[in-house]
Write an enzyme that holds these catalytic residues in place. Structure first.
Site, PDB file in Angstrom:
ATOM      1  N   HIS A 193      11.327 -26.016   9.142  1.00  0.00           N
ATOM      2  CA  HIS A 193       9.962 -25.759   8.689  1.00  0.00           C
ATOM      3  C   HIS A 193       9.816 -24.394   8.049  1.00  0.00           C
ATOM      4  CE1 HIS A 193       9.398 -24.528  13.044  1.00  0.00           C
ATOM      5  NE2 HIS A 193       9.122 -23.433  12.390  1.00  0.00           N
ATOM      6  N   CYS A 515      -2.396 -36.122  14.493  1.00  0.00           N
ATOM      7  CA  CYS A 515      -3.034 -34.799  14.448  1.00  0.00           C
ATOM      8  C   CYS A 515      -2.285 -33.727  15.209  1.00  0.00           C
ATOM      9  CB  CYS A 515      -4.470 -34.888  14.963  1.00  0.00           C
ATOM     10  SG  CYS A 515      -4.555 -35.206  16.735  1.00  0.00           S
TER      11      CYS A 515
HETATM   12  C1  PEP Z   1      -1.960 -33.302  20.789  1.00  0.00           C
HETATM   13  O1  PEP Z   1      -1.747 -33.437  21.997  1.00  0.00           O
HETATM   14  O2  PEP Z   1      -1.115 -33.553  19.903  1.00  0.00           O
HETATM   15  C2  PEP Z   1      -3.257 -32.808  20.307  1.00  0.00           C
HETATM   16  C3  PEP Z   1      -3.543 -32.754  19.026  1.00  0.00           C
HETATM   17  O3  PEP Z   1      -4.134 -32.371  21.235  1.00  0.00           O
HETATM   18  P1  PEP Z   1      -4.080 -30.922  21.893  1.00  0.00           P
HETATM   19  O4  PEP Z   1      -3.083 -30.102  21.098  1.00  0.00           O
HETATM   20  O5  PEP Z   1      -5.467 -30.408  21.812  1.00  0.00           O
HETATM   21  O6  PEP Z   1      -3.616 -31.232  23.274  1.00  0.00           O
END
Ligand code: PEP
Ligand code: MG
Length: 590
Positions: A193, A515
């Site tokens: 990356h 995400c």
């Molecule tokens: C994840 O677990 O990938 C996520 C986006 O949620 P968080 O990072 O808030 O746990």
């Protein structure tokens, strides 16, 4: 002059003053001008008085609810606030070393730790926890108005060079690369990356320097020689003259700027949706500026980091959600219900007086895989309903999707949907009609990935949360440095799970996005597109680079790369395949 040799991952040579970022400790060390010392000391003093106020409030609350004995635990920290070895020592460090207040406070902690390491008395050793807690609070209060290290990164002077233990894509995405002219990192065994980022940003970079972040002083003059794979500390006049001769070779760092408004597509026109992950309503501006189509993840639990929001106040939450939905219109906003754990909730309870089972049980403190996320919400339907009513009311003002975190099975989903129904019925009784709102779940626990086909029948969308999925699938605690190398997004098990979820979503024709941090990493993003994903949500600053990388890639080539990666057995093999494919693609386009 001192020359450290590493691996050059992005060509070019630049000189600048060193800014040190210790990502693991979340501290930034930089030199301040003589005229800024008073400003820095003022920040320290404000942090001390805020900390004193908070500790006194917590002490009073705890005394009322759990008695004076428990409350007296906070006396030690209050006393330490006046200890000459804490604030006065930090003041001395700021004055003598001309460094920022965060770093001075961190150094105070390091000095205490060294002393605690020497003492044999177990009682005294335990006080280390109090010091750590207090230092953490002072650092948090220094950040007041500056949310993370990344905000500090925006405050830097022109012509800095960033020297970090490691530079994650999401942090790199927050740096103002028109001010930071190059970077060097200690880490470097895995360079996919960092290398791609540096090249996309068009800044010289050297990785794999082992201890540069510890051996270089903040403010020291350094040269990053990406072409010669070296970091030169205190360069000679001759070296500086050579840098000046090459200055024109350096293209502007904001190469991704022009891409902002254009929707993301691959070179052959496959449309890829890029949304933003945000933590604070104020991040909305950054998301729009970066060209996000919508908000793919709003981590609503961040409402409580500043204690400005009351978990039991529907109207207050409604106004915040409404402003966010209107601010992003016509783009959709996906709001994730609180992903709090017991400990976080307990501190909200301590300041707000919300009692009951949400107050942390001592033995469970800190357990992020205990009563957390949707499980915690289901354990307090009264408070869960407050949030749901606020969300449903806000949905009238634009396009909202509600998402549940930390779901491990269909039962929880059904319980949660039932409570959504009750919240809607409550509103209807009040005469408030709410529109239908899509309900989705995060796929971030392996059990949810394995039952994605079952969950898909009962939800409107999926979002894969790789941050947690990786840690739970590979049994690697991200907070434990000793196993951090095992935290591997490219593990074959992770790639297979992602494909399994994609198939389940496709069969039921429900939207799927991803995400986790993975999406912010341009190389991994290319692989994810190769695995068939077309929707992502990422840290806003990563969006321009993501668009640029996608625009250079051909979907058929990415798919072929994805198929090859799925047949490979180890992380190293997959990483080599990824790098070789991306290098081939970029070569072919030149
Ligand atoms: C994840 O677990 O990938 C996520 C986006 O949620 P968080 O990072 O808030 O746990
Ligand atoms: Mg998560």
């Amino acid at each position: 002059m001192r020359r450290l040799t590493g691996i050059g991952v992005s060509p070019g040579v630049v000189a600048g003053r060193a800014v040190i970022l210790i990502q693991r400790a979340q501290v930034l060390r930089y030199q301040i001008a003589a005229g800024r010392v008073t400003h820095e000391l003022g920040r320290l003093e404000r942090s001390r008085s805020r900390s004193r106020q908070q500790l006194s409030d917590i002490r009073a609350n705890v005394a009322r609810r759990r008695g004076p004995d428990v409350a007296s635990l906070f006396d030690a920290q209050l006393l330490m606030l006046d200890d000459p070895m804490v604030i006065p020592r930090a003041v001395e460090i700021v004055r003598e070393q001309r460094v920022n207040a965060e770093w001075a406070v961190q150094q105070v902690f390091n000095e205490f730790s060294a002393v605690f390491d020497e003492v044999a008395d177990p009682y005294l050793r335990e006080r280390r926890g109090d010091v750590a807690d207090l230092i953490g609070r002072l650092k948090m209060n220094l950040r007041q108005g500056l949310e993370t290290a990344r905000d500090l990164l925006r405050e830097l002077d022109e012509s800095s060079v960033l020297i970090a233990d490691e530079l994650t894509p999401s942090l790199a995405a927050q740096v103002d690369w028109t001010k930071v002219r190059g970077f060097a990192t200690d880490a470097g065994s895995r360079t996919y990356h960092t290398a791609i980022l540096a090249r996309s940003l068009e800044v010289p970079a050297v990785v794999g320097l082992h201890d540069a972040s510890r051996s270089v002083e903040a403010g020291q003059l350094v040269v990053v020689d990406g072409s010669g794979s070296a970091l030169i500390v205190d360069p000679s006049d001759e070296v500086l003259a050579r840098v000046a001769r090459h200055a024109d070779d350096r293209r502007p760092g904001a190469g991704a700027e022009a891409e902002r408004r254009r929707p993301a597509t691959t070179a052959d026109g496959v449309r890829i949706r890029l949304d933003a992950n945000i933590e604070f309503p104020a991040d909305l501006a950054a998301a729009r500026y970066a060209g996000a189509e919508g908000i793919g993840l709003y981590r609503s639990e961040f409402l409580f980091t500043s204690a400005a929001c009351d978990i039991a106040d529907e109207q207050q939450q409604y106004e915040i959600y409404r402003a966010m939905i209107e601010g992003m219109a016509p783009g959709p906003v996906t709001i994730r219900t609180f992903d709090l754990d017991e400990e976080q909730l307990a501190s909200q309870a301590a300041t707000r007086g919300v009692g009951g089972p949400w107050a942390a049980k001592e033995e469970n403190r800190g357990s992020r895989h205990g009563l957390r996320g949707l499980r915690l919400s289901l354990s307090r339907p009264d408070l869960f309903q407050v949030q749901l009513r606020a969300l449903l009311r806000a949905a009238r003002h634009g396009t909202l999707r509600i998402m549940f975190p930390f779901v491990s099975g269909v039962e929880q989903l059904r319980d949660a949907r039932r409570i959504v129904g009750e919240a809607a019925a409550d509103l209807a009784r009040r005469g408030e009609i709410v529109p239908p709102v899509p309900i989705g779940v995060m796929i971030e626990i392996p059990a949810a990935a394995y039952t994605a086909d079952l969950l898909a029948r009962e939800v409107d969308f999926f979002t894969i949360g790789t941050n947690d999925l990786i840690q739970y699938c590979l049994a690697v605690d991200r907070a434990d440095e000793r196993v951090s190398l095992l935290y591997e997004p490219l593990h074959p098990a992770i790639l297979r799970m992602i494909v399994m979820v994609r198939r389940a979503a496709a069969r039921r024709r429900i939207p799927l996005s991803l995400c986790g941090e993975m999406a912010s990493d341009p190389a991994l993003l290319a692989l994810l597109v190769g695995l068939g994903l077309t929707e992502f949500s990422m840290t806003p600053g990563a969006i321009p680079v993501a668009k640029q990388v996608l625009a250079d890639a051909h979907s058929a080539e990415l798919r072929a790369m994805g198929r090859r990666a799925l047949r490979l057995a180890t992380v190293d093999e997959i990483e080599r395949e990824l790098l070789a494919s991306l290098a081939r693609m970029s070569h072919a386009r030149k």
